[in-house]
Design an enzyme around this catalytic site. Structure first.
Site, mmCIF file in Angstrom:
data_model
loop_
_atom_site.group_PDB
_atom_site.id
_atom_site.type_symbol
_atom_site.label_atom_id
_atom_site.label_comp_id
_atom_site.label_asym_id
_atom_site.label_seq_id
_atom_site.Cartn_x
_atom_site.Cartn_y
_atom_site.Cartn_z
ATOM 1 N N LYS B 22 0.826 -1.202 0.000
ATOM 2 C CA LYS B 22 0.000 0.000 0.000
ATOM 3 C C LYS B 22 0.865 1.258 0.000
ATOM 4 O O LYS B 22 0.636 2.185 -0.783
ATOM 5 C CB LYS B 22 -0.928 -0.014 1.226
ATOM 6 C CG LYS B 22 -1.969 1.068 1.206
ATOM 7 C CD LYS B 22 -2.919 0.990 2.415
ATOM 8 C CE LYS B 22 -3.584 -0.364 2.511
ATOM 9 N NZ LYS B 22 -4.954 -0.328 3.020
ATOM 10 N N ARG B 91 -3.464 2.633 8.549
ATOM 11 C CA ARG B 91 -3.735 1.361 7.873
ATOM 12 C C ARG B 91 -2.489 0.484 7.793
ATOM 13 O O ARG B 91 -1.389 0.987 7.614
ATOM 14 C CB ARG B 91 -4.184 1.611 6.418
ATOM 15 C CG ARG B 91 -5.515 2.277 6.255
ATOM 16 C CD ARG B 91 -5.685 2.640 4.784
ATOM 17 N NE ARG B 91 -6.685 3.684 4.608
ATOM 18 C CZ ARG B 91 -7.924 3.434 4.183
ATOM 19 N NH1 ARG B 91 -8.296 2.229 3.869
ATOM 20 N NH2 ARG B 91 -8.782 4.435 4.058
ATOM 21 N N GLY B 100 -8.233 -7.754 4.608
ATOM 22 C CA GLY B 100 -9.072 -7.983 5.782
ATOM 23 C C GLY B 100 -8.375 -8.693 6.911
ATOM 24 O O GLY B 100 -8.977 -8.963 7.947
ATOM 25 N N MET B 102 -5.573 -7.692 8.544
ATOM 26 C CA MET B 102 -4.999 -6.838 9.581
ATOM 27 C C MET B 102 -5.891 -5.627 9.818
ATOM 28 O O MET B 102 -6.941 -5.488 9.202
ATOM 29 C CB MET B 102 -3.583 -6.438 9.197
ATOM 30 C CG MET B 102 -2.627 -7.620 9.394
ATOM 31 S SD MET B 102 -0.973 -7.188 8.932
ATOM 32 C CE MET B 102 -1.217 -6.739 7.244
ATOM 33 N N ARG B 335 -2.983 -1.067 -6.293
ATOM 34 C CA ARG B 335 -2.114 -2.245 -6.258
ATOM 35 C C ARG B 335 -2.457 -3.109 -7.469
ATOM 36 O O ARG B 335 -3.534 -2.947 -8.057
ATOM 37 C CB ARG B 335 -2.314 -3.029 -4.966
ATOM 38 C CG ARG B 335 -3.744 -3.502 -4.788
ATOM 39 C CD ARG B 335 -3.967 -4.146 -3.431
ATOM 40 N NE ARG B 335 -5.385 -4.442 -3.259
ATOM 41 C CZ ARG B 335 -5.966 -4.671 -2.103
ATOM 42 N NH1 ARG B 335 -5.261 -4.584 -0.986
ATOM 43 N NH2 ARG B 335 -7.245 -4.954 -2.025
ATOM 44 N N HIS B 453 -15.323 -9.291 1.470
ATOM 45 C CA HIS B 453 -14.377 -10.255 2.025
ATOM 46 C C HIS B 453 -14.514 -11.620 1.365
ATOM 47 O O HIS B 453 -13.538 -12.220 0.905
ATOM 48 C CB HIS B 453 -14.596 -10.372 3.543
ATOM 49 C CG HIS B 453 -13.722 -11.393 4.178
ATOM 50 N ND1 HIS B 453 -14.138 -12.688 4.400
ATOM 51 C CD2 HIS B 453 -12.436 -11.331 4.616
ATOM 52 C CE1 HIS B 453 -13.158 -13.372 4.958
ATOM 53 N NE2 HIS B 453 -12.112 -12.564 5.103
ATOM 54 N N ARG B 563 1.308 -45.974 -10.285
ATOM 55 C CA ARG B 563 1.331 -46.810 -9.073
ATOM 56 C C ARG B 563 0.530 -48.066 -9.348
ATOM 57 O O ARG B 563 -0.655 -47.985 -9.668
ATOM 58 C CB ARG B 563 0.704 -46.074 -7.899
ATOM 59 C CG ARG B 563 1.351 -44.748 -7.555
ATOM 60 C CD ARG B 563 0.541 -44.052 -6.459
ATOM 61 N NE ARG B 563 0.811 -42.626 -6.431
ATOM 62 C CZ ARG B 563 0.191 -41.727 -7.181
ATOM 63 N NH1 ARG B 563 -0.751 -42.101 -8.043
ATOM 64 N NH2 ARG B 563 0.501 -40.450 -7.104
ATOM 65 N N ARG B 619 5.854 -48.094 -11.635
ATOM 66 C CA ARG B 619 6.542 -48.425 -10.390
ATOM 67 C C ARG B 619 6.075 -49.781 -9.887
ATOM 68 O O ARG B 619 4.877 -50.067 -9.870
ATOM 69 C CB ARG B 619 6.239 -47.370 -9.325
ATOM 70 C CG ARG B 619 6.939 -47.669 -8.005
ATOM 71 C CD ARG B 619 6.699 -46.610 -6.972
ATOM 72 N NE ARG B 619 5.331 -46.639 -6.484
ATOM 73 C CZ ARG B 619 4.847 -45.786 -5.592
ATOM 74 N NH1 ARG B 619 5.605 -44.813 -5.136
ATOM 75 N NH2 ARG B 619 3.597 -45.877 -5.183
ATOM 76 N N SER B 766 14.050 -41.131 -9.854
ATOM 77 C CA SER B 766 12.844 -40.328 -9.672
ATOM 78 C C SER B 766 12.700 -40.058 -8.182
ATOM 79 O O SER B 766 12.525 -40.976 -7.386
ATOM 80 C CB SER B 766 11.626 -41.078 -10.218
ATOM 81 O OG SER B 766 10.478 -40.298 -10.021
ATOM 82 N N THR B 769 9.597 -37.427 -3.245
ATOM 83 C CA THR B 769 9.855 -36.449 -2.181
ATOM 84 C C THR B 769 8.861 -36.561 -1.034
ATOM 85 O O THR B 769 9.094 -35.976 0.014
ATOM 86 C CB THR B 769 9.885 -35.018 -2.744
ATOM 87 O OG1 THR B 769 8.715 -34.815 -3.524
ATOM 88 C CG2 THR B 769 11.116 -34.812 -3.596
ATOM 89 N N ASN B 770 7.754 -37.293 -1.206
ATOM 90 C CA ASN B 770 6.858 -37.487 -0.057
ATOM 91 C C ASN B 770 7.574 -38.311 1.011
ATOM 92 O O ASN B 770 7.710 -37.875 2.155
ATOM 93 C CB ASN B 770 5.580 -38.237 -0.460
ATOM 94 C CG ASN B 770 4.768 -37.477 -1.472
ATOM 95 O OD1 ASN B 770 5.057 -36.330 -1.777
ATOM 96 N ND2 ASN B 770 3.752 -38.124 -2.010
ATOM 97 N N CYS B 833 8.571 -37.373 -8.692
ATOM 98 C CA CYS B 833 7.187 -37.823 -8.848
ATOM 99 C C CYS B 833 6.415 -37.717 -7.543
ATOM 100 O O CYS B 833 5.353 -38.301 -7.402
ATOM 101 C CB CYS B 833 7.136 -39.240 -9.402
ATOM 102 S SG CYS B 833 7.910 -40.458 -8.335
ATOM 103 N N TYR B 853 12.914 -33.648 -15.448
ATOM 104 C CA TYR B 853 11.454 -33.567 -15.542
ATOM 105 C C TYR B 853 10.794 -33.543 -14.175
ATOM 106 O O TYR B 853 11.424 -33.899 -13.174
ATOM 107 C CB TYR B 853 10.891 -34.740 -16.361
ATOM 108 C CG TYR B 853 10.968 -36.079 -15.670
ATOM 109 C CD1 TYR B 853 9.902 -36.545 -14.904
ATOM 110 C CD2 TYR B 853 12.094 -36.875 -15.778
ATOM 111 C CE1 TYR B 853 9.966 -37.769 -14.256
ATOM 112 C CE2 TYR B 853 12.161 -38.106 -15.135
ATOM 113 C CZ TYR B 853 11.099 -38.545 -14.372
ATOM 114 O OH TYR B 853 11.165 -39.760 -13.738
#
Lengths: 884, 884
Positions: B22, B91, B100, B102, B335, B453, B563, B619, B766, B769-770, B833, B853
């Site tokens: 702002k 503000r 909304g 803050m 903005r 809002h 899977r 897999r 591959s 990452t989970n 993956c 990839y």
């Protein structure tokens, strides 16, 4: 091209990697002029070649072998299959001795023709046919891999039919009949004649020895002893000499010092008119070497002189095999002898006093792993006076053990898994019994000598063992153990408990009070040398004042890990712990914690008192809360009653606390994040206890508080702030002064990976390599045993990563964290408090990784002191590798 | 020393980091000569200072603020508390808009004296007292943190007692009475007079705005939007202008283009005689901007010109607030406007066509995260024709959603967690409703405009939203939603299902058939631009032929993860799967697997057909076997019957398979090690399917087989050998040619740490990452939610590491594995993956880490294409960092 086969003379200097231990010993003996039968060694590289070549011997190698046979023929004038027939032994020989694990074939070269010549030339037909029938048996059993049961039965039949007690009583004609019977049996089984060509016999025998590197019991042994599969075995082909040529012949085994106590006195056993296998297999109990002195004093003198020469040459206690053929002494092999931990200490110490080796060499000679066997209890002498010993055997491996009788290896294994302590009682043991031996408290045999299978293996394991207990009769089928005493026969069953004293060879009925070990003067001296050389500090993992005291006696320099959770399980505490866990608001939790605080404070106070100013590192509560709640219906009902809540309330809470993967759940410092009041209570107890103890011991105490399971610096800062605020407040109010340090376990991979962020906030790192291994491998320690078996069987994994640190994976994280942590905070104190802290191989790694200390269980402290010294001797100038 | 406070003119160029969004917009507007009320910005650094200073404003900062007030006083001739009284707004203004979230305080500077002067000078006593009573309310509620409930009641009392419907109907005397009543209330609550000193009011208000950065709803919002807590907020103090001075005044909000569709047409709303809060809070529904043109044509023209000027200056669609005071136009802020994904695409595309920005800039403008909202289904047009729309509101955020009615945020959250789809229906929403909105399919309100809002937040979330549905009446207490139609009132309850069309604003009763989205031409163009710039290939995670087709439509270049376990759960297969698992020998297992093979083959065949030659990465079986077994007693009984075994047999097997930490248990390739026959069956199915499909599609297929959960190269080699032997055998027998690759998931920390060993054996990596995140953090994903809440609340963790990759920890492992893997095998193909493959922030990381990839769920494919393009634009010259 490098050769794959060397005769003993040319082999000198090639070393154990190429020649194996036995081949190397033969080359050494040849070199210094000790009488050995001629022969050659097929190298370990040839073994590799054999396996790469699809388990067959390539033609080039075949050629090399036969060329060496030809050379022996020329040098000895004997000939394979000829009129002066050459007979050879074919023996395995790995880099490290694996007694009884691999195969041996003797008397190779015999056939229908040479047996007759041998009979004629030696004028001893019985001897020749005895050799022949042994050879057919071994060839069938080992080279062809066929079980020996049926052939053994044939021999037993001959004996029982004719009432012969000993093999030696069987007359020649009967042996001839047996040979015919054996060969017929061979033909029936293999649909071909027993091979008469000695060269064919030899090639098949060499193959068999190579193949035996891969047999199941060898694989088990290697795993237990961390011997890599890739090493392979060498094969030694050596001209036969005959200890069974008559009463003027014999065979035996000798140690240049006592393998049991280390006493500087030749220890040897001798079996007249026998081949070596008779000694090792424990089938006949050998005579004391004094018998040899009586029978052939000149041979005895040469024997003694040669042994001492060999020991001096090798600067170590030697274990040698010898054979006397018609009054001529031959040594068949020599090696550094296996010994008990006590003997290892004594020999190493004595060799230094005798100025044969220096202190560093002495320390390197002692196998750190076996050291803790020394620290185990012995029977109380006063108690022993009150009890009669019911039998006595040879004290093969020291220790004092009690257990119920188990008659087979399988039984020992099963009952051990069910939580029973058992003693394996056998007529004799064989390599098949190895798993059963691992699972027994001790081993007792009725036959065999100090170098029988049972004795050698038990000493290797550091297990109490009594062998050759001749008054004992074992009936495996009826499951009875009968001991003949003067008055009566005592019959024991698998329900009975016995006690063994491995230092005296005594056997007792029932349990006997045991005392903590008294460490000998030699032990203390050796430990002093260790402390002089080592660079790592040695701490202990101790949760109780008693453990702490024990560890201090063993030389611990402080407590590296005090787990506080064990303190909550006692009858008078668990109730408040459960009340705390079942609270659904902070106030109720704080109330319950207030009840617990005095208990914790008292426990810590005692620890501080006992450690008398040495550092005590206390870890905050670690396990998930559900571990403290009861599981059984009746216990839940009871708890509900005493807490005055409904059963359902408790069940719901248990259900709520249930986790799918508790190892990675709400535990460790995560508890402190959710319930800061738990952390506050523990810190209050720690600081109050230290203040009180400090006043009494009149020494300054440095409090160490350790936060478990940190994964980020933000998390550590949050907990650190709770600790600091609580501690400072108490210290201020006490008007006393006390220093404290706050550090973290590094046991989550992310903590190791972000060490440079955590280190500036932390006074110390302590690697929790148990959990770090679990998460780095993705192995749940509780579940992994189910599938790790397949990994061992398939040789995907050769070593248990929970026993010895995985240097490539987990180790990489440790190195990364040490380097980056110390770079970010040069004052950072770094140690390890996982199981690996007491494992010699791991300690060597931690030394090289520049850790400041290791912490291990009390009984491992001396092991760690020695291992740390050995590490410092191997690598005195450790430094930080500069990695980016 | 750097200043902490800047007036708007001097602030130009300092940027959003310092001024907040702002403040920065105001500085820009000032710079290009747009009419804004005078004022100054207190920087984000001051906010940091405030929190560091124990949540108080240091005296130096206080001084700077008051100096700036003095400057305004001089420039405007107005005076705080003086005869020409200066009134200001205070503000918040974060770097990124948090609508909304803050606090804001208006009309600051009023007291008993200035209110009278203001009344006199404006000749509008009612206006002055209306300002005053609003100010007291805001000051009490916000600066003092006291709930507004009681004061709201006082206002309502005045209205109901006097039968006023609108606030504007309340006469001046009643407002004066209300002021007295408010002040009395204040005194009762705080035991002190309402502060009359404007400087004191200001300092307290600034504190309150700073403090609001830390309020719970701001924390939730930040977490949802990945805004770091450390950023802080700036505060803007600006001279008040009054939109409520009479019918010649007003206030409103304007977008330079449609935020909903992107259409190049100014979209604005106007509320006469009101302050800005009335618009944003959605209390009154604003008028179309045409009203302004009718009432004040010159002001309207200036308004339009200024907006276009601002848009051209900022090269982006602008969202501006304006106020007209006595016919004079002021802009209060500008903005870059929030927009729907569709609008973002259209605006970016149009700006390129209008030559205002280039293609790269255009792509960088689109928030990749919101893109998948475009891809969601819409109602079937034929179905829509058959149904009457029961009500119509403003189309605030597009989408087609169906759900049961929920009346409160809490209710929505609870019912969502119980698996219900709900639509949150409210009179209006407020920031307290945010969690409920997250848990709803869509949002429907009876009041409020396009910038209320509900509308703003729903657009941000990409959620379907209809607002200002005036014919709807909600009774929260009785839980009824009444819709007035011409004929009758329709009364709905929380049992009723409704459907919302966010593109038309239509509301329907019941469920309506939905169609897959048709992607507009602009979408296709933008995707083309993405494909031109991006360097990462985009694949999809698809287990079914339908998913595969969908992903291909969205532009997937292949399947990165199929899977196979999901294929076993269908009614006709699970029986054989269970039979296989319950077998206690290899033969029975093989028999059951033979039954499963044709099913798998058929599934794979369809996948290959649908992908028509694109790569399909399959897999091998991953989950622990116990996941396939039934848990309920009746299911077990049924299974026992059909397998013809005892119930106990099955229960024992379930018990045997139970694991303490299944995540780290017997799963992944560990199954293949124990049961190679499972791997063989799967490979057989894959190769057969590929051979069959290849023949039909007449294109060469490159089979990719992926081994899960590898921790060492030995393990990988073992499984690879099974795959290779099986595959080669089938291919040879088929007499056809087909290529295949064998690679591994990298999802165990140790695999990443030993990548240089695994890479030479592997065709591809591959990253899973989970699991890698689970094990690197030691978080069980199933359990972590219980304690992660505490971590968010205590700000130890700011971002869910499962949603966006943890770059410092998990990311370090990824980088290490890519660098060492590619170094050891330059042909190694590397991708990801895990869920992170569809997360824009993570994609940027993967781009920089030199991956080849990413693979993500079908609906995330366009997101990934855009995110990959943005990554390549940000860092076109990615390269391997040379680490050792």
């Amino acid at each position: 091209m490098k050769a794959y086969v060397y005769n003993f003379k040319d082999a000198y200097g090639l070393g154990k990697e190429t020649l194996g231990g036995k081949g190397n010993g033969l080359a050494e003996m040849k070199h210094i002029g000790i009488p050995i039968p001629d022969g050659f060694t097929i190298t370990t590289q040839a073994c590799e070649l054999y396996f790469k070549n699809g388990k067959t011997i390539p033609d080039t190698l075949k050629k090399e072998i036969l060329e060496n046979v030809a050379r022996i023929e020329i040098e000895t004038g004997k000939k394979f299959g000829g009129n002066n027939p050459l007979l050879v032994s074919v023996r395995s020989g790995a880099r490290i001795s694996m007694p009884g694990m691999m195969d041996t074939i003797l008397n190779l070269g015999l056939n229908d023709k040479t047996v007759e010549i041998l009979a004629r030339e030696t004028n001893n037909e019985r001897f020749a046919y005895d050799c022949y029938r042994r050879f057919i048996l071994m060839f069938t059993n080992i080279a062809k891999g066929h079980p020996r049961t049926e052939m053994d039965k044939m021999l037993e039949n001959v004996k029982s039919k004719n009432h012969y007690k000993l093999d030696t009583e069987i007359p020649c004609e009967k042996l001839k009949e047996l040979v015919t019977e054996y060969k017929l049996y061979y033909k029936n089984v293999f649909k071909e004649e027993f091979p008469s060509n000695p060269k064919q016999q030899l090639i098949e025998a060499v193959s068999a020895v190579f193949r035996s590197w891969d047999n199941p019991r060898a694989n088990v042994y290697r795993r237990m002893n961390n011997i890599p599969y890739s090493w392979g075995t060498a094969v030694n082909v050596q001209m036969m000499v005959f200890g069974n040529k008559g009463e003027n012949s014999g065979t035996g085994v000798a140690f240049s010092r006592s393998p049991s106590t280390g006493e500087n006195k030749i220890f040897a056993e001798y079996l007249p008119n026998a081949q070596g296998e008779d000694v090792v297999a424990g089938i006949r109990t050998p005579l004391n070497i004094k018998e040899l002195q009586n029978r052939m004093p000149e041979v005895y003198d040469e024997f003694i002189a040669t042994i001492k020469k060999m020991e001096f040459h090798n600067k170590d206690m030697q274990d040698m095999e010898f054979t006397i053929e018609d009054g001529k002494l031959y040594f068949l092999q020599t090696r550094s002898g296996k010994r008990t931990a006590a003997a290892a200490l004594k020999i190493a110490y004595d060799l230094v006093q005798e100025q044969i080796i220096n202190k560093k060499e002495a320390l390197m000679r002692i196998d750190a792993k076996t050291l803790d066997t020394l620290l185990h209890p012995s029977f109380d002498n006063n108690e022993l006076k009150k009890i009669d010993c019911i039998a006595n055997g040879l004290p093969a491996s020291p220790g004092a053990s009690t257990g119920k009788i188990a008659f087979t290896a399988e039984e020992a294994e099963t009952r051990h898994k069910n939580g029973e302590s058992v003693i394996l009682c056998r007529t004799e043991t064989s390599p098949e019994d190895i798993v059963g031996m691992i699972n027994s408290e001790a081993i007792l045999t009725s036959r065999g000598g100090m170098t029988s299978h049972a004795a050698v293996v038990a000493r290797g394991m550091g297990k109490c063992c009594v062998v050759g207990c001749n008054d004992m009769l074992i009936n495996e089928k009826n499951k009875t153990l009968t001991i003949k005493t003067k008055d009566k026969d005592i019959v024991l069953t698998d329900k009975d408990t016995i006690s063994l004293d491995g230092s005296t060879g005594n056997v007792y009925i029932g349990d006997i009070k045991k005392n903590a070990p008294e460490l000998s003067g030699v032990f203390g001296k050796i430990m002093e040398w260790c402390d002089y050389y080592r660079q790592l500090h040695i701490r202990t993992n101790a949760d109780t004042p008693a453990d702490a005291l024990q560890a201090k006696k063993f030389g611990a320099e402080g407590i590296g890990l005090c787990r506080t959770e064990h303190m909550f399980f006692a009858e008078d505490r668990i109730f408040f712990m459960r009340k705390m866990i079942l609270s659904d608001n902070e106030n109720d939790r704080i109330e319950a914690l207030n009840e617990l605080e005095p208990f914790q404070e008292e426990d810590f106070y005692k620890l501080y008192k006992n450690m008398n100013g040495l550092n005590v590192n206390i870890r905050l509560l670690d396990p998930p809360l559900h571990e403290f709640l009861p599981q059984e219906e009746d216990k839940i009902v009871e708890l509900a009653k005493s807490l005055n809540v409904s059963k359902e309330h408790i069940k719901n809470r248990i259900k709520y606390l249930h986790e799918f993967n508790p190892m990675m759940g709400h535990r460790g410092c995560r508890l402190g994040v959710s319930y800061p009041e738990i952390t506050k209570m523990q810190v209050t107890a720690i600081i109050n206890a230290a203040l009180k103890a400090q006043k009494e011991i009149k020494k300054s105490i440095l409090v160490e508080i350790m936060v478990p399971l940190i994964f980020s610096v933000e998390e550590f800062k949050y907990i650190k702030n709770i600790i600091k605020t609580t501690a400072d407040d108490i210290i201020k109010k006490s008007r006393a002064e006390i220093r404290y340090k706050i550090g973290t376990m590094i046991e989550i991979p992310r903590a190791a990976l972000t060490a440079e962020k955590i280190a500036p906030e932390s006074d110390f790192f302590s690697f929790g390599t148990n959990d770090l291994t679990q998460m780095t491998f993705g192995f749940s320690r509780d579940d992994a045993s189910k599938f790790l078996k397949d990994y061992y069987d398939k040789k995907i994994l050769e070593q248990d990563p929970f026993a010895s640190i995985d240097q490539n994976g987990v180790g990489k994280l440790v190195e990364l964290a040490v380097i980056n942590g110390k770079k970010a905070n040069y004052k950072l104190h770094v140690g390890v408090c996982g199981e690996h802290g007491g494992d010699p191989e791991s300690i060597y790694f931690f030394h090289n990784a520049n850790l400041d200390y290791v912490s291990c269980s009390p009984f491992r402290v001396p092991v760690a002191r020695l291992a740390a010294a050995q590490a410092a001797i191997k690598n005195p100038h450790r430094y930080l590798k500069t990695k980016k």
